[in-house]
Write a protein that holds these residues in place. Structure first.
Motif, PDB file in Angstrom:
ATOM      1  N   THR A  36       0.970  -1.314   0.217  1.00  0.00           N
ATOM      2  CA  THR A  36       0.036  -0.082   0.041  1.00  0.00           C
ATOM      3  C   THR A  36       0.862   1.346   0.223  1.00  0.00           C
ATOM      4  O   THR A  36       0.572   1.900  -0.797  1.00  0.00           O
ATOM      5  CB  THR A  36      -0.894   0.237   1.588  1.00  0.00           C
ATOM      6  OG1 THR A  36      -1.634  -1.118   1.115  1.00  0.00           O
ATOM      7  CG2 THR A  36      -1.758   1.686   1.349  1.00  0.00           C
ATOM      8  N   GLY A  37       2.065   1.074   1.067  1.00  0.00           N
ATOM      9  CA  GLY A  37       3.045   2.465   0.816  1.00  0.00           C
ATOM     10  C   GLY A  37       3.246   2.821  -0.513  1.00  0.00           C
ATOM     11  O   GLY A  37       3.390   3.928  -0.356  1.00  0.00           O
ATOM     12  N   ARG A  38       3.352   2.153  -1.081  1.00  0.00           N
ATOM     13  CA  ARG A  38       4.045   2.008  -2.275  1.00  0.00           C
ATOM     14  C   ARG A  38       2.688   2.829  -3.616  1.00  0.00           C
ATOM     15  O   ARG A  38       3.006   3.707  -4.313  1.00  0.00           O
ATOM     16  CB  ARG A  38       4.330   0.555  -3.564  1.00  0.00           C
ATOM     17  CG  ARG A  38       5.510   0.362  -3.054  1.00  0.00           C
ATOM     18  CD  ARG A  38       6.524  -0.946  -3.981  1.00  0.00           C
ATOM     19  NE  ARG A  38       5.768  -2.462  -4.096  1.00  0.00           N
ATOM     20  CZ  ARG A  38       5.467  -3.497  -3.931  1.00  0.00           C
ATOM     21  NH1 ARG A  38       6.574  -3.262  -2.544  1.00  0.00           N
ATOM     22  NH2 ARG A  38       4.800  -4.064  -3.101  1.00  0.00           N
ATOM     23  N   ALA A  39       1.948   3.040  -3.147  1.00  0.00           N
ATOM     24  CA  ALA A  39       0.328   4.046  -3.972  1.00  0.00           C
ATOM     25  C   ALA A  39       0.587   4.922  -3.934  1.00  0.00           C
ATOM     26  O   ALA A  39      -0.008   5.960  -4.339  1.00  0.00           O
ATOM     27  CB  ALA A  39      -0.426   3.073  -3.834  1.00  0.00           C
ATOM     28  N   PHE A  40       0.993   5.869  -2.801  1.00  0.00           N
ATOM     29  CA  PHE A  40       1.547   6.736  -2.246  1.00  0.00           C
ATOM     30  C   PHE A  40       2.901   7.476  -3.010  1.00  0.00           C
ATOM     31  O   PHE A  40       3.219   8.378  -1.790  1.00  0.00           O
ATOM     32  CB  PHE A  40       1.411   7.197  -0.909  1.00  0.00           C
ATOM     33  CG  PHE A  40       0.117   7.246   0.510  1.00  0.00           C
ATOM     34  CD1 PHE A  40      -1.187   7.420  -0.763  1.00  0.00           C
ATOM     35  CD2 PHE A  40      -0.347   5.294  -0.031  1.00  0.00           C
ATOM     36  CE1 PHE A  40      -2.709   7.641  -0.147  1.00  0.00           C
ATOM     37  CE2 PHE A  40      -1.831   4.954   0.649  1.00  0.00           C
ATOM     38  CZ  PHE A  40      -2.520   6.137   0.212  1.00  0.00           C
ATOM     39  N   ALA A  41       4.065   6.465  -3.265  1.00  0.00           N
ATOM     40  CA  ALA A  41       4.978   6.992  -3.614  1.00  0.00           C
ATOM     41  C   ALA A  41       5.023   7.496  -5.262  1.00  0.00           C
ATOM     42  O   ALA A  41       3.619   7.865  -5.763  1.00  0.00           O
ATOM     43  CB  ALA A  41       5.858   5.787  -3.739  1.00  0.00           C
ATOM     44  N   ARG A  42       6.142   8.172  -5.761  1.00  0.00           N
ATOM     45  CA  ARG A  42       5.897   8.867  -7.272  1.00  0.00           C
ATOM     46  C   ARG A  42       5.764   8.126  -8.481  1.00  0.00           C
ATOM     47  O   ARG A  42       5.120   6.771  -8.432  1.00  0.00           O
ATOM     48  CB  ARG A  42       8.108   9.009  -7.123  1.00  0.00           C
ATOM     49  CG  ARG A  42       8.446  10.070  -6.393  1.00  0.00           C
ATOM     50  CD  ARG A  42      10.403  10.679  -7.005  1.00  0.00           C
ATOM     51  NE  ARG A  42      10.607  11.486  -6.126  1.00  0.00           N
ATOM     52  CZ  ARG A  42      11.348  11.150  -4.400  1.00  0.00           C
ATOM     53  NH1 ARG A  42      11.017  10.373  -3.964  1.00  0.00           N
ATOM     54  NH2 ARG A  42      11.821  12.355  -4.277  1.00  0.00           N
ATOM     55  N   PRO A  43       5.457   8.813  -9.349  1.00  0.00           N
ATOM     56  CA  PRO A  43       5.299  10.076  -9.533  1.00  0.00           C
ATOM     57  C   PRO A  43       4.197  10.412  -8.119  1.00  0.00           C
ATOM     58  O   PRO A  43       2.175  10.137  -8.934  1.00  0.00           O
ATOM     59  CB  PRO A  43       4.953  10.371 -10.649  1.00  0.00           C
ATOM     60  CG  PRO A  43       4.274   9.212 -11.557  1.00  0.00           C
ATOM     61  CD  PRO A  43       4.588   8.101 -10.638  1.00  0.00           C
ATOM     62  N   TYR A  44       4.108  11.112  -7.761  1.00  0.00           N
ATOM     63  CA  TYR A  44       3.233  12.069  -7.001  1.00  0.00           C
ATOM     64  C   TYR A  44       1.612  11.897  -7.104  1.00  0.00           C
ATOM     65  O   TYR A  44       0.414  12.134  -6.812  1.00  0.00           O
ATOM     66  CB  TYR A  44       3.624  12.940  -5.967  1.00  0.00           C
ATOM     67  CG  TYR A  44       4.132  12.481  -4.449  1.00  0.00           C
ATOM     68  CD1 TYR A  44       4.426  11.021  -3.981  1.00  0.00           C
ATOM     69  CD2 TYR A  44       6.157  13.173  -4.917  1.00  0.00           C
ATOM     70  CE1 TYR A  44       5.668  10.439  -3.050  1.00  0.00           C
ATOM     71  CE2 TYR A  44       7.221  12.056  -4.543  1.00  0.00           C
ATOM     72  CZ  TYR A  44       6.541  11.850  -3.335  1.00  0.00           C
ATOM     73  OH  TYR A  44       7.924  10.653  -2.579  1.00  0.00           O
ATOM     74  N   LYS A  45       2.220  12.792  -8.798  1.00  0.00           N
ATOM     75  CA  LYS A  45       0.747  13.541  -8.986  1.00  0.00           C
ATOM     76  C   LYS A  45      -0.149  12.430  -9.597  1.00  0.00           C
ATOM     77  O   LYS A  45      -1.395  12.736  -9.858  1.00  0.00           O
ATOM     78  CB  LYS A  45       1.591  14.172 -10.525  1.00  0.00           C
ATOM     79  CG  LYS A  45       2.323  13.740 -11.216  1.00  0.00           C
ATOM     80  CD  LYS A  45       2.598  14.599 -12.395  1.00  0.00           C
ATOM     81  CE  LYS A  45       3.160  14.448 -14.128  1.00  0.00           C
ATOM     82  NZ  LYS A  45       4.333  13.632 -13.405  1.00  0.00           N
TER      83      LYS A  45
END
Length: 383
Positions: A36-45
């Motif tokens: 799940t943490g990778r879902a909030f990783a780059r590219p942040y846009k």
């Protein structure tokens, strides 16, 4: 990072306000999932669009009606319960008596700027900062009534945290909570840099109108330390490039007690006014000044470390005794630390002092993805 770059984040002025928002919640299978943490990783846009795709697939849902949330989670036998809402960060305190949110650690400005950039690109507050306070009897009574009702959500996440969530929308209940929080002071338990990022976003997007903006608020969880307290644990140190003899000389030079003992005696002596130190072979107990209202970690870093004749070349931090002891060498001294009490940390923060970096470890923290706040939403309940 250079400790000298640490600065005090601004103070938010009272009244302390948590307002309703439309909570985003990941599905239980994705909460506590390491991916799940990778879902909030780059590219942040791309994060906001990714959550919209997940929402279409049923992996995430958003409440249609704003609410304050009472979130209870249980981890490793410990249960914590707190109010989750949008924290008003739109006003800055100019006087000590006006402060509503108290940081106790300094922040690195560049890190806070980076986090603000991420949140702006994601258009999200991905997780609440953790605040602690001492709730009033009336607030505890109001929340006890909430708990008597059925929670809207009950689940166990992938990390085996157990969750119960009540959505609070009743106007009378919200008004009672607001009245009881207004004069409260909250200590930041976890999330100093995210708190500073909230303030940066608020300043960047402040408008000249009286209409509140989404960035006038940041996601926060407020825990009553008197009912379901967070555990405050120690963070131990290894002073690299320093010997036990150096530590003895520094301790004695500032008028503190130093005596060598067996390992069992030294560990048993560890307390709020005593440190235990070892180079892996010898053990010592350092007696602190019990008459001074100072946390042990303050005494170590502000009195003892500056007096060391050699080093430290660097300082390492450890959440477990075993990790600290594993790093002990003749030229690297492990110092076992006591945890300060929450009341002492509150006293230090209220006195406008900051603890050294990595001084506290509040546990357990909630899993990522239980409650998320979108910055696309209009603020609610802000009148």
């Amino acid at each position: 990072m250079d400790a000298a770059a640490l600065v005090t984040p601004p103070y938010v002025a009272g009244p302390l306000r948590l307002v309703p928002f439309r909570g985003l919640m990941l599905s239980p299978a994705r909460v506590g999932n390491p991916t799940t943490g990778r879902a909030f990783a780059r590219p942040y846009k791309d994060v906001s669009a990714r959550l919209l795709r997940w929402q279409a697939r049923g992996y995430v849902r958003q409440d249609a009606v704003p609410a304050l949330y009472l979130h209870e989670y249980t981890s490793a036998g410990m249960t914590v319960r707190g109010l989750v809402g949008a924290l008003d960060v739109s006003r800055r305190a100019t006087r000590a008596e006006d402060r509503a949110v108290l940081p106790h650690e300094g922040i690195h400005p560049a890190q806070a700027d980076d986090l603000a950039d991420r949140m702006a690109e994601m258009e999200l507050n991905p997780a609440p900062i953790l605040l602690v306070h001492r709730g009033t009897d009336q607030l505890r009574s109001v929340l006890a009534e909430v708990i008597r009702g059925e929670p809207q959500h009950t689940f166990t996440d992938r990390g085996e945290q157990q969750h119960r969530i009540w959505a609070i929308r009743d106007e009378a209940t919200l008004a009672a909570i607001a009245a009881e929080l207004a004069d409260s002071r909250a200590l930041i338990a976890d999330g100093h840099h995210r708190y500073a990022a909230y303030l940066r976003l608020q300043r960047r997007q402040a408008t000249s109108t009286d209409e509140p903006a989404a960035t006038d608020f940041g996601l926060a969880m407020l825990v009553d330390q008197g009912t379901t307290p967070l555990f405050l644990g120690p963070i131990h140190r290894t002073l690299h490039g320093t010997s036990l003899d150096d530590l003895r000389d520094a301790t004695q030079s500032v008028g503190l007690g130093y005596a060598e003992h067996s390992q069992s005696e030294a560990v048993a002596a560890l307390s709020a006014t005593r440190l235990a130190a070892t180079d892996g072979e010898r053990w010592a107990v350092i007696d602190l000044d019990a008459s001074v209202r100072e946390a042990a970690v303050e005494t170590l870093h502000r009195r003892i470390v500056p007096a060391l004749p050699h080093g430290p070349s660097s300082v390492a931090y450890h959440h477990s005794v075993d990790d600290a002891l594993g790093a002990a060498r003749p030229d690297s001294v492990a110092v076992l630390m006591p945890a300060p009490s929450v009341d002492l940390v509150l006293e230090i923060a209220a006195a406008d002092r900051l603890l050294p970096e990595k001084a506290t470890s509040f546990q357990p923290k909630p899993s990522l993805g239980v409650l998320i706040r979108s910055l696309r939403d209009e603020p609610s309940g802000t009148s």
